[in-house]
Design a protein around this motif. Structure first.
Motif, PDB file in Angstrom:
ATOM      1  N   ASP A 167       0.818  -1.219   0.000  1.00  0.00           N
ATOM      2  CA  ASP A 167       0.000   0.000   0.000  1.00  0.00           C
ATOM      3  C   ASP A 167       0.851   1.268   0.000  1.00  0.00           C
ATOM      4  O   ASP A 167       0.293   2.372  -0.105  1.00  0.00           O
ATOM      5  N   GLY A 168       2.166   1.124   0.177  1.00  0.00           N
ATOM      6  CA  GLY A 168       3.037   2.293   0.238  1.00  0.00           C
ATOM      7  C   GLY A 168       3.088   2.964   1.592  1.00  0.00           C
ATOM      8  O   GLY A 168       3.609   4.076   1.715  1.00  0.00           O
ATOM      9  N   ASN A 169       2.576   2.311   2.618  1.00  0.00           N
ATOM     10  CA  ASN A 169       2.553   2.873   3.966  1.00  0.00           C
ATOM     11  C   ASN A 169       3.752   2.310   4.745  1.00  0.00           C
ATOM     12  O   ASN A 169       3.617   1.348   5.509  1.00  0.00           O
ATOM     13  N   LEU A 170       4.923   2.910   4.565  1.00  0.00           N
ATOM     14  CA  LEU A 170       6.138   2.370   5.162  1.00  0.00           C
ATOM     15  C   LEU A 170       6.170   2.546   6.678  1.00  0.00           C
ATOM     16  O   LEU A 170       6.784   1.735   7.379  1.00  0.00           O
ATOM     17  N   ALA A 171       5.530   3.573   7.176  1.00  0.00           N
ATOM     18  CA  ALA A 171       5.491   3.765   8.632  1.00  0.00           C
ATOM     19  C   ALA A 171       4.733   2.622   9.303  1.00  0.00           C
ATOM     20  O   ALA A 171       5.176   2.070  10.321  1.00  0.00           O
ATOM     21  N   LEU A 172       3.581   2.256   8.745  1.00  0.00           N
ATOM     22  CA  LEU A 172       2.818   1.133   9.288  1.00  0.00           C
ATOM     23  C   LEU A 172       3.588  -0.174   9.136  1.00  0.00           C
ATOM     24  O   LEU A 172       3.560  -1.024  10.031  1.00  0.00           O
ATOM     25  N   ALA A 173       4.294  -0.336   8.017  1.00  0.00           N
ATOM     26  CA  ALA A 173       5.083  -1.559   7.807  1.00  0.00           C
ATOM     27  C   ALA A 173       6.171  -1.695   8.868  1.00  0.00           C
ATOM     28  O   ALA A 173       6.361  -2.777   9.448  1.00  0.00           O
ATOM     29  N   ALA A 174       6.875  -0.602   9.158  1.00  0.00           N
ATOM     30  CA  ALA A 174       7.923  -0.641  10.184  1.00  0.00           C
ATOM     31  C   ALA A 174       7.321  -0.960  11.548  1.00  0.00           C
ATOM     32  O   ALA A 174       7.874  -1.770  12.312  1.00  0.00           O
ATOM     33  N   GLN A 175       6.190  -0.348  11.852  1.00  0.00           N
ATOM     34  CA  GLN A 175       5.514  -0.605  13.127  1.00  0.00           C
ATOM     35  C   GLN A 175       5.092  -2.067  13.239  1.00  0.00           C
ATOM     36  O   GLN A 175       5.262  -2.709  14.289  1.00  0.00           O
ATOM     37  N   ALA A 176       4.540  -2.626  12.155  1.00  0.00           N
ATOM     38  CA  ALA A 176       4.081  -4.018  12.172  1.00  0.00           C
ATOM     39  C   ALA A 176       5.257  -4.985  12.313  1.00  0.00           C
ATOM     40  O   ALA A 176       5.168  -5.984  13.042  1.00  0.00           O
ATOM     41  N   ASP A 196      15.383  -7.076   4.905  1.00  0.00           N
ATOM     42  CA  ASP A 196      15.192  -6.686   3.504  1.00  0.00           C
ATOM     43  C   ASP A 196      14.417  -5.375   3.410  1.00  0.00           C
ATOM     44  O   ASP A 196      14.719  -4.513   2.568  1.00  0.00           O
ATOM     45  N   PHE A 197      13.435  -5.212   4.284  1.00  0.00           N
ATOM     46  CA  PHE A 197      12.661  -3.964   4.322  1.00  0.00           C
ATOM     47  C   PHE A 197      13.560  -2.779   4.687  1.00  0.00           C
ATOM     48  O   PHE A 197      13.503  -1.717   4.048  1.00  0.00           O
ATOM     49  N   LEU A 198      14.398  -2.956   5.695  1.00  0.00           N
ATOM     50  CA  LEU A 198      15.310  -1.884   6.097  1.00  0.00           C
ATOM     51  C   LEU A 198      16.292  -1.535   4.984  1.00  0.00           C
ATOM     52  O   LEU A 198      16.618  -0.360   4.769  1.00  0.00           O
ATOM     53  N   ALA A 208      20.008  -2.873   8.629  1.00  0.00           N
ATOM     54  CA  ALA A 208      19.660  -4.096   7.902  1.00  0.00           C
ATOM     55  C   ALA A 208      20.744  -5.157   8.079  1.00  0.00           C
ATOM     56  O   ALA A 208      20.433  -6.344   8.255  1.00  0.00           O
ATOM     57  N   LEU A 209      21.992  -4.745   8.051  1.00  0.00           N
ATOM     58  CA  LEU A 209      23.093  -5.691   8.223  1.00  0.00           C
ATOM     59  C   LEU A 209      23.019  -6.357   9.590  1.00  0.00           C
ATOM     60  O   LEU A 209      23.184  -7.585   9.711  1.00  0.00           O
ATOM     61  N   HIS A 210      22.732  -5.591  10.621  1.00  0.00           N
ATOM     62  CA  HIS A 210      22.615  -6.140  11.978  1.00  0.00           C
ATOM     63  C   HIS A 210      21.469  -7.152  12.066  1.00  0.00           C
ATOM     64  O   HIS A 210      21.637  -8.248  12.620  1.00  0.00           O
ATOM     65  N   VAL A 211      20.311  -6.806  11.499  1.00  0.00           N
ATOM     66  CA  VAL A 211      19.140  -7.695  11.559  1.00  0.00           C
ATOM     67  C   VAL A 211      19.388  -8.969  10.767  1.00  0.00           C
ATOM     68  O   VAL A 211      19.060 -10.083  11.219  1.00  0.00           O
ATOM     69  N   LEU A 212      19.974  -8.849   9.589  1.00  0.00           N
ATOM     70  CA  LEU A 212      20.205 -10.024   8.740  1.00  0.00           C
ATOM     71  C   LEU A 212      21.288 -10.937   9.312  1.00  0.00           C
ATOM     72  O   LEU A 212      21.238 -12.155   9.117  1.00  0.00           O
TER      73      LEU A 212
END
Length: 337
Positions: A167-176, A196-198, A208-212
């Motif tokens: 949907d293009g809602n990156l703020a909601l995606a990060a929160q979820a 991958d999102f980060l 992203a490197l830390h999470v992966l």
């Protein structure tokens, strides 16, 4: 006839219960093939045991034996066609077999039988979001219904994040994603998707490197996570930063400047290499003819000098090709962080 077979004939229900319990224990320790063997013993005695057929389908699905899984769940559905759980399981098997239209139909049947069950909605949303171009409008009602029914499930929150991205809602995606990881901090798949999102959506390569890295620690053999970690290494790891700086310079330079620098470097390399090679060969021939060790030392020095003049570009290509896979190997082994 063995003593065990005699005991089985004397008390079949007791033995089937034992094999059933052993099959569940085998699934709990991730031994689906062993579980299938135990359930096969139960089905020999009770071929119309719906619970055993369901367990066989689950074990076969985990064992990636999709034909056996489908056969078992279809047999169970013939005995209990009004089971929401069986239609859900059948839809999951069909989805794994990439029969998406049939899978959607099974999930719809599961919803009709039990509208309060969140997982048919989850899988319908996941199917629509799995296409190369996600069908966000079709997925949205199913995703939000699954969240409404079970907001405390990590997988459902991760699906909400995928819907928000579509949907293009990156703020909601990060929160979820953060909510999903709060619920299941050791879930390697969610960590990989969040990394991958980060990396690609929020352009935060260090995070992203830390999470992966954490995702690959939890599941070192996941191919998708390995590919994502390679991209993060190329974007953010300090040992790969010279390549990133070099690429940034090339992107910022004009095309004429890049072409000019490349031609000048190639011309200099060819001319300097040819001159040094000719001089080194002449000195080497002279030193052999006159038996002069001084000339031999000079020719060796010139040869080394030529190597360092001609080879930097080769070193750069080798560094670029080898460093990221090498870092991935070392991170998987836990030898570097």
């Amino acid at each position: 006839m063995t003593e065990q077979e005699k005991d089985f004939q004397a008390s079949p229900n007791g033995f089937t219960r034992e094999y059933y319990k052993k099959a569940i224990a085998a699934l709990n320790i991730d031994r689906p093939q062993l579980a299938m063997e135990f359930i096969a013993r139960v089905l020999q005695a009770q071929p119309e045991n719906t619970g055993a057929l369901t367990l066989m389908a689950i074990a076969a699905l985990r064992n990636k034996d999709l034909a056996q899984a489908e056969q078992a769940v279809r047999a169970a559905l013939r005995l209990d066609p009004q089971s929401c759980a069986l239609h859900l399981l059948y839809g999951m098997i069909l989805r794994r077999r990439l029969q998406l239209s049939s899978a959607r139909a099974e999930f719809q049947r599961a919803i009709a039988l039990d509208p309060s069950h969140p997982w048919p909605y989850y899988f319908l949303g996941a199917i629509y979001l799995s296409y190369p171009v996600p069908l966000a409008d079709e997925a949205r009602p199913y995703v939000y219904k699954a969240v409404e029914l079970d907001p405390e499930d990590a997988q459902i929150q991760a699906l909400l994040a995928r819907q928000a991205i579509a949907d293009g809602n990156l703020a909601l995606a990060a929160q979820a994603y953060r909510r999903a990881l709060a619920l299941a901090p050791q879930d390697a798949t969610i960590l990989s998707d969040y990394g991958d999102f980060l990396l690609h959506r929020q352009v935060q390569p260090q995070e992203a490197l830390h999470v992966l890295k954490e995702a690959i620690r939890l599941d070192p053999n996941d191919k998708q996570t390995q590919k994502r970690l390679l991209k993060a290494i190329r974007a953010a790891h300090p040992l790969y930063r010279p390549i990133v700086s070099y690429r940034a310079f090339l992107r910022q330079a004009s095309q004429g400047l890049r072409l000019g620098v490349g031609l000048a470097a190639s011309l200099f390399t060819c001319i300097a290499g040819r001159l040094l090679l000719s001089l080194t060969r002449a000195l080497s021939d002279s030193s052999l003819a006159s038996r002069n060790p001084l000339l031999s030392n000079i020719s060796l020095i010139l040869l080394c000098l030529g190597f360092f003049i001609v080879s930097p570009y080769g070193f750069l290509l080798l560094y670029r090709a080898v460093m990221a896979p090498l870092l991935l190997f070392l991170i998987k082994r836990g030898w570097i962080k």
